[in-house]
Design a protein around this motif. Sequence first.
Motif, PDB file in Angstrom:
ATOM      1  N   VAL A 180       0.779  -1.181   0.138  1.00 32.15           N
ATOM      2  CA  VAL A 180       0.161  -0.082   0.045  1.00 32.15           C
ATOM      3  C   VAL A 180       0.791   1.181  -0.040  1.00 32.15           C
ATOM      4  N   THR A 181       0.716   2.163  -0.934  1.00 34.24           N
ATOM      5  CA  THR A 181       1.558   3.165  -0.931  1.00 34.24           C
ATOM      6  C   THR A 181       0.840   4.425  -0.464  1.00 34.24           C
ATOM      7  N   VAL A 182       1.483   5.230   0.701  1.00 34.97           N
ATOM      8  CA  VAL A 182       0.910   6.428   1.245  1.00 34.97           C
ATOM      9  C   VAL A 182       1.765   7.564   0.899  1.00 34.97           C
ATOM     10  N   ARG A 183       1.336   8.719   0.391  1.00 34.30           N
ATOM     11  CA  ARG A 183       2.031   9.926   0.403  1.00 34.30           C
ATOM     12  C   ARG A 183       1.828  10.910   1.510  1.00 34.30           C
ATOM     13  N   LEU A 184       2.820  11.343   2.061  1.00 38.85           N
ATOM     14  CA  LEU A 184       2.914  12.579   2.947  1.00 38.85           C
ATOM     15  C   LEU A 184       3.648  13.813   2.215  1.00 38.85           C
ATOM     16  N   ASP A 185       2.714  14.669   2.022  1.00 42.96           N
ATOM     17  CA  ASP A 185       3.297  15.933   1.427  1.00 42.96           C
ATOM     18  C   ASP A 185       4.132  16.700   2.658  1.00 42.96           C
ATOM     19  N   LYS A 186       4.920  17.484   2.382  1.00 44.31           N
ATOM     20  CA  LYS A 186       5.623  18.109   3.462  1.00 44.31           C
ATOM     21  C   LYS A 186       4.890  19.209   3.856  1.00 44.31           C
ATOM     22  N   CYS A 187       4.120  19.743   3.176  1.00 43.25           N
ATOM     23  CA  CYS A 187       3.130  20.714   3.665  1.00 43.25           C
ATOM     24  C   CYS A 187       2.040  20.483   4.654  1.00 43.25           C
ATOM     25  N   ASP A 188       2.110  18.960   4.783  1.00 44.18           N
ATOM     26  CA  ASP A 188       1.086  18.450   5.680  1.00 44.18           C
ATOM     27  C   ASP A 188       1.563  17.912   7.050  1.00 44.18           C
ATOM     28  N   ILE A 189       2.925  18.253   7.027  1.00 46.76           N
ATOM     29  CA  ILE A 189       3.564  18.058   8.404  1.00 46.76           C
ATOM     30  C   ILE A 189       3.285  19.252   9.074  1.00 46.76           C
ATOM     31  N   LEU A 190       2.362  18.754  10.288  1.00 46.43           N
ATOM     32  CA  LEU A 190       1.942  20.100  10.796  1.00 46.43           C
ATOM     33  C   LEU A 190       2.649  20.410  12.088  1.00 46.43           C
ATOM     34  N   ARG A 191       3.170  19.387  12.898  1.00 46.89           N
ATOM     35  CA  ARG A 191       3.881  19.781  13.923  1.00 46.89           C
ATOM     36  C   ARG A 191       5.032  18.780  13.947  1.00 46.89           C
ATOM     37  N   GLY A 192       6.224  19.051  14.099  1.00 47.38           N
ATOM     38  CA  GLY A 192       7.314  18.232  14.198  1.00 47.38           C
ATOM     39  C   GLY A 192       8.181  18.337  12.866  1.00 47.38           C
ATOM     40  N   SER A 193       9.125  17.278  12.722  1.00 47.38           N
ATOM     41  CA  SER A 193      10.054  17.466  11.546  1.00 47.38           C
ATOM     42  C   SER A 193      10.541  16.220  11.311  1.00 47.38           C
ATOM     43  N   PHE A 194      11.386  15.868   9.968  1.00 47.52           N
ATOM     44  CA  PHE A 194      11.929  14.651   9.747  1.00 47.52           C
ATOM     45  C   PHE A 194      13.285  14.978   9.052  1.00 47.52           C
ATOM     46  N   ALA A 195      14.308  14.398   9.606  1.00 48.94           N
ATOM     47  CA  ALA A 195      15.646  14.616   9.008  1.00 48.94           C
ATOM     48  C   ALA A 195      15.549  14.196   7.472  1.00 48.94           C
ATOM     49  N   ASP A 196      15.100  13.052   7.503  1.00 50.41           N
ATOM     50  CA  ASP A 196      14.921  12.396   5.997  1.00 50.41           C
ATOM     51  C   ASP A 196      14.070  11.293   5.924  1.00 50.41           C
ATOM     52  N   ALA A 197      13.963  10.580   5.032  1.00 49.67           N
ATOM     53  CA  ALA A 197      13.296   9.413   4.876  1.00 49.67           C
ATOM     54  C   ALA A 197      13.312   8.241   5.813  1.00 49.67           C
ATOM     55  N   ALA A 198      14.679   7.840   6.060  1.00 51.21           N
ATOM     56  CA  ALA A 198      15.223   6.818   7.104  1.00 51.21           C
ATOM     57  C   ALA A 198      14.668   7.414   8.563  1.00 51.21           C
ATOM     58  N   ASP A 199      14.821   8.518   8.796  1.00 52.73           N
ATOM     59  CA  ASP A 199      14.330   9.168  10.083  1.00 52.73           C
ATOM     60  C   ASP A 199      12.856   9.072  10.253  1.00 52.73           C
ATOM     61  N   LEU A 200      11.995   9.437   9.133  1.00 54.07           N
ATOM     62  CA  LEU A 200      10.780   9.157   9.178  1.00 54.07           C
ATOM     63  C   LEU A 200      10.114   7.500   9.330  1.00 54.07           C
ATOM     64  N   ASN A 201      10.975   6.838   8.503  1.00 53.16           N
ATOM     65  CA  ASN A 201      10.664   5.469   8.716  1.00 53.16           C
ATOM     66  C   ASN A 201      10.762   4.942   9.884  1.00 53.16           C
ATOM     67  N   ALA A 202      11.827   5.394  10.638  1.00 52.72           N
ATOM     68  CA  ALA A 202      12.226   4.693  11.754  1.00 52.72           C
ATOM     69  C   ALA A 202      11.227   5.145  12.921  1.00 52.72           C
ATOM     70  N   ARG A 203      10.600   6.260  12.793  1.00 56.71           N
ATOM     71  CA  ARG A 203       9.698   6.827  13.817  1.00 56.71           C
ATOM     72  C   ARG A 203       8.222   6.446  13.490  1.00 56.71           C
ATOM     73  N   LEU A 204       8.088   5.960  12.438  1.00 55.96           N
ATOM     74  CA  LEU A 204       6.704   5.480  12.281  1.00 55.96           C
ATOM     75  C   LEU A 204       6.055   4.549  13.515  1.00 55.96           C
ATOM     76  N   VAL A 205       4.742   4.387  13.767  1.00 53.68           N
ATOM     77  CA  VAL A 205       3.990   3.758  14.687  1.00 53.68           C
ATOM     78  C   VAL A 205       2.902   3.200  14.012  1.00 53.68           C
ATOM     79  N   PHE A 206       2.678   1.537  13.973  1.00 54.60           N
ATOM     80  CA  PHE A 206       1.346   1.103  13.522  1.00 54.60           C
ATOM     81  C   PHE A 206       0.614   0.654  14.493  1.00 54.60           C
TER      82      PHE A 206
END
Length: 865
Positions: A832-858
């Motif tokens: 399943v492919t999910v898009r996260l537009d950078k303008c939809d990051i409302l609070r917080g930030s991500f250093a890069d894709a690896a940082d985002l992937n590591a912090r994902l909670v399911f």
Amino acid sequence: MTILDLNGNWELRDADGALLCPVKVPGSVISGLYAAGKTAHPYYRENEYAARELFWKDYQFVRRFAVDEAMLADSALTLVCEGLDTLAQIFVNGKALASTDNMHRTYRFSVKEYLQSGWNEICIVFHSVLRFIEQYPYQENKTVQYVPCGAMKGNQLVRKAHSMFGWDWGPQLVDAGIWRSIYIEGTKTIRIEDVRIRQLHEKDGSVRVRAAVTLAGAEKLAQNQAVSGAMNHKTLGQAGIAVTVTLAEPNYGQVSAPFVESAAMCHDDSEGMPVYEAEMTVQIPKLWWPNGYGEQPLYVLTVSVELNGERVQCVAKTIGLRTLTVSQEADAWGNEFAFMINGVKIFAKGANYIPEDAVYPWIDEKRIDYLLKCCARAHFNCVRVWGGGYYPSDAFYDLCDRYGLIVWQDLMYACNVYDVTDDFAATVRQETLDNVRRIRHHASLGLWCGNNEIESAWHHWGDFQKETAYLRADYIKLFEDILPRTVREADDVTFYWHSSPSSGGCFDDPDSDRRGDVHYWDVWHGQKPFSDYQKYFFRFCSEFGFQSFPCLKTVETFTQEADRNIFSKVMESHQKNDSANGKMLYYLSENFRYPKDFKSLLYVTQVLQGMAIKSGVDHWRRNRGRCMGTLYWQLNDNWPVASWAGIDYYGRWKALHYMAAKFYAPVAVSIQKTQDFVSVFLANETFAEKQCSVVLRVRDLGFHVRAAWTKEARAGALGACELLRCSMDDMPFGQRDGGTAECMAEDPCSLFLEAEVTLSDGTVLRDVDTFVPYKHMELPKPHFMTAAKEAEDCFEITVQSDVFAPFVEMDFADADVIFSDNFFTVTSEKPVTVRLDKCDILRGSFADAADLNARLVFVSVAGTY
């Protein structure tokens, strides 16, 4: 015209004049005290109740301002108060100027004789509405007993937003203050009193735009200059007055106002003021359409007034060229109730809006824009402004124009019994004129509605039947006479509806399913199952809802760790609907296993909420034509709370809003499951026929296909159709009577249904259902595999699971985002492919894709127990 802005820095004082703190205006007692650190946040734990007690007192708002000689030379100086909440006395330089009693009105007071050159002082004293209610002098036979759920007794006795006294989703914060702009307006001679716009759409496609401009002071100016005769183009010119009306097209071209015959061009209104009329013809108009049906081109109509060649005032109104009404045409089922835009009957998709905050000065254009943009993103084409709040700001309607959201506009009356005194009738008449004149030109305005649920209440609510016949007569007086007549006086174009729900007024079966609109609450208040929706074929369902808790991050903002139990005192304080936490547990017990912890419980209630509303919307969209709209309760919250909202107080999307983006999509697939068959439907709310292939699969929990049916189909424009139907006897768990051992091999507890529709453009739509409640399924624990990659403007996340995973929520512990999809179901081994537009990051930030992937909670259903 000269404007002296009085917004900004004021002083908040107690009743005796002692300074409490500075306050920014627009502002209130709560906003001022909290900003100054003088009071705790009213939304934390049980602070609401201490904040409520503040309003047994009176308060003063005071500021000094300078007026120069040039402004004092203006012929008229008017104090304009766009929002005083509520029982106020105004003093200028120590002299009593006026009193007010209605927060919904715009007040205008002449202050020329009160001002002086140099420094001046204005003091506005806000008296306690709680004391006013306590001392209210009821007339004989008119003592009101009824109190809405969650509200304070007597909330209807003052023209103040009812929900400020509490509601079954909101706190009892009876704030006070200058909640909208305040300024002094200086005019030398004449002023534009009103601009009324009408459109005439011709058979050849052209549109004639008529503007009627009421001029205050023009007649007096003509008399002073010894100009005789009736006010018309000639006498206006003799007085040195020139009025110009222009219309700016979307491509910024200009359509000038041609002069019409002088006899028709200028006449007097009911108050003796001259009315200048101009007409412009747009030969090839660009029509305004709701979201999903076309574009939203807007035109700017500008009125400019000159006196002896010098511009005196300029007023601009943004409009959209369209026809918009409600069709009640007779049909086989009674009478339809359908918004008709530019001759097209559409299915209304939306929700009910309440004020974004219980402290009104904390509502700003940014928050309004965010909320309405979220509506458009979820394919809403309509929002209902509910009658227990307030008339939103101009920005709200501007944004609805821009995003293509039709506004169902209640007048501000809800679930109450009113004592209609002469003073009450006078103030609500002016309140109506103020707001109708302010709002009526907007392209998005779809209808005016007299009230929320009061006709239905007088018809059959038990507690209303205990009220006197005199108060019942006041209902007729107010809602069948004063208000509709006043609305027609200011706006004789927009459709008017007496109440919601209603069949047309006069207590004539207001909850009929054959005509008008309906509020349906047996699912939730009546604890009926979600399947109960399918028993009803309402013509338009303008309220139905189901509660959930907000997510843990939101709960953490108003609780301590020890409070995080749904039956704690704090959690129950943030639940204003009686027994609602127990209702959620009841529905949970019918559908899911008991969650293992507090966070899981919050998640499951959100899934339940989304399932409930989807069940209703899917059913009514499948019956498009018979039903022509769904507005669920409710869009948003006004504080952090357990409620019916799909977007919580902090703007976090619950499962419901993510699901709404699918079930409100222009083209949406749904599974209908009965005891006898399974069907796949396609709702097509577009102007184009849809060619598609459909497949209905039965899979096991390891994704293996146990049965499948396919078909090529087409779905007509602006309709809904059944694409495929299968008998329950053909399901792989066998016939219910006399099935063979082979066909009885599969256990329905280990199977699920997947409908997949592929459109001719390659778009794939899916819906999922189960044969048994999720609580009876032996769901294996999924293992999620994810990968994220970064592009310039977005992150792209792929999610895979090794087993069936319903309602997968993705989140971050330390960031808030809006994903392109969430609470989705993994039905196969495909990613399943999910898009996260950078303008939809409302609070917080991500250093890069690896940082985002590591912090994902399911979270998914199987992980909650």
